[in-house]
Enzyme design. Sequence first.
Site, PDB file in Angstrom:
ATOM      1  N   GLY A  10      -1.901  -8.203  10.139  1.00  0.00           N
ATOM      2  CA  GLY A  10      -2.894  -8.760   8.913  1.00  0.00           C
ATOM      3  C   GLY A  10      -2.623 -10.073   8.345  1.00  0.00           C
ATOM      4  O   GLY A  10      -1.459 -10.536   7.934  1.00  0.00           O
ATOM      5  N   ALA A  11      -3.591 -10.899   8.335  1.00  0.00           N
ATOM      6  CA  ALA A  11      -3.688 -12.190   7.612  1.00  0.00           C
ATOM      7  C   ALA A  11      -4.736 -12.644   6.951  1.00  0.00           C
ATOM      8  O   ALA A  11      -5.454 -13.688   6.812  1.00  0.00           O
ATOM      9  CB  ALA A  11      -3.438 -13.281   8.595  1.00  0.00           C
ATOM     10  N   GLU A 124       5.807  -0.534  -2.782  1.00  0.00           N
ATOM     11  CA  GLU A 124       5.512  -1.026  -4.178  1.00  0.00           C
ATOM     12  C   GLU A 124       4.150  -1.568  -4.102  1.00  0.00           C
ATOM     13  O   GLU A 124       3.422  -1.369  -5.364  1.00  0.00           O
ATOM     14  CB  GLU A 124       6.675  -1.950  -4.485  1.00  0.00           C
ATOM     15  CG  GLU A 124       6.514  -2.460  -5.889  1.00  0.00           C
ATOM     16  CD  GLU A 124       6.655  -1.466  -7.000  1.00  0.00           C
ATOM     17  OE1 GLU A 124       7.714  -0.842  -7.336  1.00  0.00           O
ATOM     18  OE2 GLU A 124       5.816  -1.392  -7.842  1.00  0.00           O
ATOM     19  N   VAL A 127       0.168   0.402  -5.240  1.00  0.00           N
ATOM     20  CA  VAL A 127      -0.497   0.826  -6.369  1.00  0.00           C
ATOM     21  C   VAL A 127      -0.286  -0.424  -7.611  1.00  0.00           C
ATOM     22  O   VAL A 127       1.173  -0.765  -7.735  1.00  0.00           O
ATOM     23  CB  VAL A 127       0.046   2.115  -6.748  1.00  0.00           C
ATOM     24  CG1 VAL A 127      -0.618   2.450  -8.156  1.00  0.00           C
ATOM     25  CG2 VAL A 127      -0.046   2.951  -6.146  1.00  0.00           C
ATOM     26  N   ASP A 195     -10.781   3.818  -4.172  1.00  0.00           N
ATOM     27  CA  ASP A 195      -9.696   3.020  -4.157  1.00  0.00           C
ATOM     28  C   ASP A 195      -8.303   3.792  -5.279  1.00  0.00           C
ATOM     29  O   ASP A 195      -7.218   3.913  -4.828  1.00  0.00           O
ATOM     30  CB  ASP A 195      -9.748   1.755  -4.496  1.00  0.00           C
ATOM     31  CG  ASP A 195      -8.540   0.818  -4.737  1.00  0.00           C
ATOM     32  OD1 ASP A 195      -7.839   0.614  -3.687  1.00  0.00           O
ATOM     33  OD2 ASP A 195      -8.326   0.343  -5.863  1.00  0.00           O
ATOM     34  N   LYS A 199      -4.697   5.433  -4.844  1.00  0.00           N
ATOM     35  CA  LYS A 199      -3.737   5.187  -5.639  1.00  0.00           C
ATOM     36  C   LYS A 199      -3.062   6.590  -6.407  1.00  0.00           C
ATOM     37  O   LYS A 199      -1.910   6.685  -6.506  1.00  0.00           O
ATOM     38  CB  LYS A 199      -4.084   4.126  -6.622  1.00  0.00           C
ATOM     39  CG  LYS A 199      -4.119   2.699  -5.857  1.00  0.00           C
ATOM     40  CD  LYS A 199      -4.776   1.534  -6.794  1.00  0.00           C
ATOM     41  CE  LYS A 199      -5.137   0.451  -5.726  1.00  0.00           C
ATOM     42  NZ  LYS A 199      -5.731  -0.695  -6.556  1.00  0.00           N
ATOM     43  N   GLY A 298      -5.157  -9.261  -5.964  1.00  0.00           N
ATOM     44  CA  GLY A 298      -4.973 -10.513  -5.655  1.00  0.00           C
ATOM     45  C   GLY A 298      -3.865 -11.122  -4.822  1.00  0.00           C
ATOM     46  O   GLY A 298      -3.123 -10.265  -4.418  1.00  0.00           O
TER      47      GLY A 298
END
Lengths: 340, 340
Positions: A10-11, A124, A127, A195, A199, A298
């Site tokens: 993935g990019a 890590e 979440v 989502d 989590k 982000g």
Amino acid sequence: METLRIALLGAGTVGSGFVKLLDEHRGRFRALGLEPALTGILVRDPRKPRPGWVPEGLLTTDVGRVFEEVDVVVELMGGTERAGRLVLDALGQGLPVITANKALLAERWEELKPHAMEGLLYYEASVMAGTPVIEPLSGVLRGNRTLELHGILNGSTNYVIGRMEDGLGFAEALAEAQAKGFVEEDPFLDVGGIDAAHKLTVLARLAVDPDFSWEEVRAATRGIQELTREQIFEAEAEGKRIRLVASLVPNGGRWKASVRPVKLLADHPLAQAAQARNALLYRGDAVGEVLISGGGAGSAVTASAVVGDLLRMLEGYPGHPPLPEPVPVPDYEPEILEEA
Amino acid sequence: METLRIALLGAGTVGSGFVKLLDEHRGRFRALGLEPALTGILVRDPRKPRPGWVPEGLLTTDVGRVFEEVDVVVELMGGTERAGRLVLDALGQGLPVITANKALLAERWEELKPHAMEGLLYYEASVMAGTPVIEPLSGVLRGNRTLELHGILNGSTNYVIGRMEDGLGFAEALAEAQAKGFVEEDPFLDVGGIDAAHKLTVLARLAVDPDFSWEEVRAATRGIQELTREQIFEAEAEGKRIRLVASLVPNGGRWKASVRPVKLLADHPLAQAAQARNALLYRGDAVGEVLISGGGAGSAVTASAVVGDLLRMLEGYPGHPPLPEPVPVPDYEPEILEEA
């Protein structure tokens, strides 16, 4: 100096953030006697425009090429089907995997769990991104019996609610969030609470029961699609703020998970988390109340957790194991949050 | 089932809390295939009154007896002289050591560091007790270049200031804290800022420089002894609260540590930490701002971190290593806190 061969799957936003951060942290890896090198970057479409620092020559659609001679797999492609096949294939070969993929962790846990128990799975970033919660829950907080936990685990929803507080309707606020790239391609994953539910499922397996059921959390999830501006203003008039909160509480001798919009008093610890910030409120029998808040999404925020996991792996730390067995459900009255 | 033989040094507030919590968590150790057993509890005076759950038959003044055939040493006696000798002796024998002793870590680091680098030293309990900070700083947050950190690391000082906000003078507030057992035997360790300085030193070695100097932090430490009620009321009139804050910031190409009372705006993230609560505000180049707050002292709060470290050790995690090498000082304007 030995080479650390990393296969990247993935990019997108996080994947390209990882490529950049890995390069910036080259010195840290060298201090551990290793030169990190990407063996390949698996993508769907190599011709899609990407940031200049992503090396074009490494982009490939050929799984075989990416997995050839590799020390660790970093999965940042998302989704449960193809990502699941690739991750399970790598784990099956005994390769450690670092992933930010909460959907995969939540929904295909039965297949992943044996590898997690062997210490091969680092997550890590899954979440609250680079804000530390997976490590604390799988580590120091295990000196407690968990009493309850409540979290604001989805920044996009927070953003949408924030814009509704500014006066926009739900549809307008969502459209703005979409235009800014703050929500998933399928916005229901965010605003439908999926989502946050993914989590919460990951956290529940670290905090109370290694086999906590995704279906159970899914069934107890309600999003913010029905929220109106009027509800938000009414809450404000009562000195409250509406937030999408994921909770895990003892209830009638069982652990009860839920994701739903609630009204929080403005001075509630969780109400402080505004904009894209996430927060986790944990209560344990020994430590009392712990609050952890920070960015939850982000590119760099998430990539920092992936680099953190990678460094830990190199220092000899196993991945994040679930609880070895369920924690007894405490006889404890949890905090009741008022549903909105 | 195999026995896990634990030597306990000290049976004060935290030591006896650990004995209790260890017993309550027996099931967790059994789930890992181990039966925990104390080999002995080293104390100065075995006849001193102690809680009923501390087994009298294990209390001893005989170091030889405690150290005979043991798998792990838990040091909760405090102080730097005798505790230092015992801890270094155990580490020298290759035994893992779990400690809550920030004074020892801060002041005798040169001797301890080689063992910490080998992964033998676990010290989550040393800063903010069971509230997770050591693990995050030695783990996930290493995916960042640290920009700055600020912490309220001493609950006793917080309590004293809180009582001064209620109208007491410094001497009265301190006397009350002493009567309640909230301050160290030597209150200067708390109100003089020494305890906070010890903790800041421990954090600095995880976050920016493995050899950060205790003497430098010590020299930049000012306590709350000179604070007056008037200053506190003046701050309140400006909408501010006075707190003892430990800071680590870039300053002219160097890392600058300091501990001193500052005036925080009432809505500053650190100002929320009242009473015995501690808080750490961390800023990293990738993750942005992270806030971690919770209890920072007390019997169960601290013992939970010791049990957490013990469980992690048994799951194969090395202890908390310092940074492998110093982090470059960033070109960054830190938050300036107004000194009180």
